[in-house]
Scaffold this active site. Structure first.
Site, PDB file in Angstrom:
ATOM      1  N   ASN A  10       0.872  -1.181   0.000  1.00  0.00           N
ATOM      2  CA  ASN A  10       0.000   0.000   0.000  1.00  0.00           C
ATOM      3  C   ASN A  10       0.906   1.227   0.000  1.00  0.00           C
ATOM      4  O   ASN A  10       1.521   1.541   1.006  1.00  0.00           O
ATOM      5  CB  ASN A  10      -0.881  -0.031   1.254  1.00  0.00           C
ATOM      6  N   LYS A  12       0.079   4.285  -0.266  1.00  0.00           N
ATOM      7  CA  LYS A  12      -0.550   5.479   0.314  1.00  0.00           C
ATOM      8  C   LYS A  12      -0.310   6.693  -0.603  1.00  0.00           C
ATOM      9  O   LYS A  12      -0.266   6.526  -1.811  1.00  0.00           O
ATOM     10  CB  LYS A  12      -0.022   5.720   1.731  1.00  0.00           C
ATOM     11  N   HIS A  94      -9.374   1.262   4.916  1.00  0.00           N
ATOM     12  CA  HIS A  94      -8.104   1.438   5.631  1.00  0.00           C
ATOM     13  C   HIS A  94      -8.354   2.373   6.819  1.00  0.00           C
ATOM     14  O   HIS A  94      -9.129   3.323   6.725  1.00  0.00           O
ATOM     15  CB  HIS A  94      -7.050   2.027   4.682  1.00  0.00           C
ATOM     16  N   GLU A  96      -6.689   4.694   8.003  1.00  0.00           N
ATOM     17  CA  GLU A  96      -6.415   6.115   7.766  1.00  0.00           C
ATOM     18  C   GLU A  96      -7.636   6.795   7.164  1.00  0.00           C
ATOM     19  O   GLU A  96      -7.871   7.978   7.400  1.00  0.00           O
ATOM     20  CB  GLU A  96      -5.170   6.263   6.863  1.00  0.00           C
ATOM     21  N   GLU A 164      -5.465  -5.017  10.393  1.00  0.00           N
ATOM     22  CA  GLU A 164      -4.399  -4.048  10.608  1.00  0.00           C
ATOM     23  C   GLU A 164      -4.657  -3.282  11.902  1.00  0.00           C
ATOM     24  O   GLU A 164      -5.449  -2.329  11.916  1.00  0.00           O
ATOM     25  CB  GLU A 164      -4.360  -3.039   9.460  1.00  0.00           C
ATOM     26  N   GLY A 170       2.790   1.776  10.781  1.00  0.00           N
ATOM     27  CA  GLY A 170       3.842   2.786  10.685  1.00  0.00           C
ATOM     28  C   GLY A 170       4.562   3.088  11.986  1.00  0.00           C
ATOM     29  O   GLY A 170       5.269   4.090  12.092  1.00  0.00           O
ATOM     30  N   SER A 210       3.423  -2.661  10.283  1.00  0.00           N
ATOM     31  CA  SER A 210       4.869  -2.771  10.518  1.00  0.00           C
ATOM     32  C   SER A 210       5.450  -4.125  10.106  1.00  0.00           C
ATOM     33  O   SER A 210       6.346  -4.639  10.765  1.00  0.00           O
ATOM     34  CB  SER A 210       5.200  -2.454  11.988  1.00  0.00           C
TER      35      SER A 210
HETATM   36  C1  PEP Z   1      -0.682   0.112   6.112  1.00  0.00           C
HETATM   37  O1  PEP Z   1      -0.834   1.310   6.217  1.00  0.00           O
HETATM   38  O2  PEP Z   1      -1.511  -0.563   5.474  1.00  0.00           O
HETATM   39  C2  PEP Z   1       0.479  -0.510   6.755  1.00  0.00           C
HETATM   40  C3  PEP Z   1       0.410  -1.756   7.048  1.00  0.00           C
HETATM   41  O3  PEP Z   1       1.555   0.314   7.017  1.00  0.00           O
HETATM   42  P1  PEP Z   1       2.996  -0.123   7.620  1.00  0.00           P
HETATM   43  O4  PEP Z   1       3.394  -1.411   6.973  1.00  0.00           O
HETATM   44  O5  PEP Z   1       3.896   1.019   7.250  1.00  0.00           O
HETATM   45  O6  PEP Z   1       2.810  -0.272   9.086  1.00  0.00           O
END
Ligand code: PEP
Length: 249
Positions: A10, A12, A94, A96, A164, A170, A210
């Site tokens: 992803n 973003k 997601h 976000e 997630e 992140g 992460s």
């Molecule tokens: C995400 O935003 O879908 C995600 C998993 O981010 P990260 O791997 O950077 O934690």
């Protein structure tokens, strides 16, 4: 039965036409891998990326869409339009977007329904905040999000679930392996209730938050994990490929 892992990046709000070289690098390396591999890119580079990839392994996806096909929705893009420029699947729900754009599970369900009606699979994300985790609400939150975001026509071919935890995205923090597997098991049990035993066994549930080359292998080793949704580490070809390589059995 051997698992075929599903690894989606992803990107973003990252990436311009200058990033095509990184995408081409990922595409070349993907040709040697067995997993299903996807890069969900900003809408602005989906067309260019789709035209550049040649491996027949990597597919290009998108990160969100409007629930309607067309109309007076300034600035929005529909699933049909994303498909038209080369997107082969679309992420919805997601955290976000749930958090900064106030998206409800009902809206996520409408978006996922429009994606599936367009003929593409939807990747539906669920996950608890740190506060919800600390108050013991993880199961309640993710089950409610999944139940209310899942289109009636969802099945193991047109829908992929991504767990997630918001606090892991992140941040470099990752739940314990037991915690990840427990949540995936909980989601699969819910899917058994709402979709039946057969779909619940084969629908893919990805872990995201992460995921890095050095923790991917242990996460992929979990019974109920079918792959990963990768944010930051998918921006660099070497990291994304190294994660994908951990899924080789
Ligand atoms: C995400 O935003 O879908 C995600 C998993 O981010 P990260 O791997 O950077 O934690």
């Amino acid at each position: 039965m051997d698992k075929k892992y599903f690894i989606a990046g992803n990107w973003k709000m990252n990436g311009t036409l200058a990033s095509l070289s990184e995408i081409i690098k990922i595409d070349k390396a993907c040709a040697q891998l067995d997993s299903d591999l996807v890069l969900c890119l900003p809408a602005t580079i989906i067309n260019a990326a789709s035209e550049k990839i040649t491996s027949n392994k990597l597919v290009i996806g998108a990160q969100d869409c409007h629930p309607k096909d067309t109309g007076a929705f300034t600035g929005d893009i529909s699933a049909m339009m994303l498909k038209n420029v080369g997107a082969k699947m679309i992420i919805v729900g997601h955290s976000e977007r749930r958090m900064s754009c106030g998206e409800t599970s009902l809206l996520v369900k409408e978006k996922a329904t429009s994606i599936i009606n367009t003929g593409l699979p939807a990747i539906i994300c669920v996950g608890e905040t740190e506060e919800q985790k600390l108050s013991g609400e993880t199961e309640k939150v993710v089950c409610s999000q999944l139940k209310n975001s899942l289109p009636n026509m969802s099945n193991d071919e047109n829908t992929i679930i991504a767990y997630e935890p918001v606090w892991a995205i992140g941040t470099g923090k990752v739940p314990s392996l037991d915690e990840i597997n427990h949540v995936h098991e909980t989601l699969r049990n819910l899917l058994r209730e709402v979709k039946g035993a057969s779909i619940s066994k084969t629908i893919r549930i990805l872990y995201g938050g992460s995921v890095k080359p050095d923790n991917a292998k242990e996460i992929f080793s979990l019974d109920d994990v079918d792959g990963a949704l990768v944010g930051g580490a998918s921006l660099k070809a070497d990291d994304f490929i190294n994660i994908a390589k951990q899924a080789q059995i």
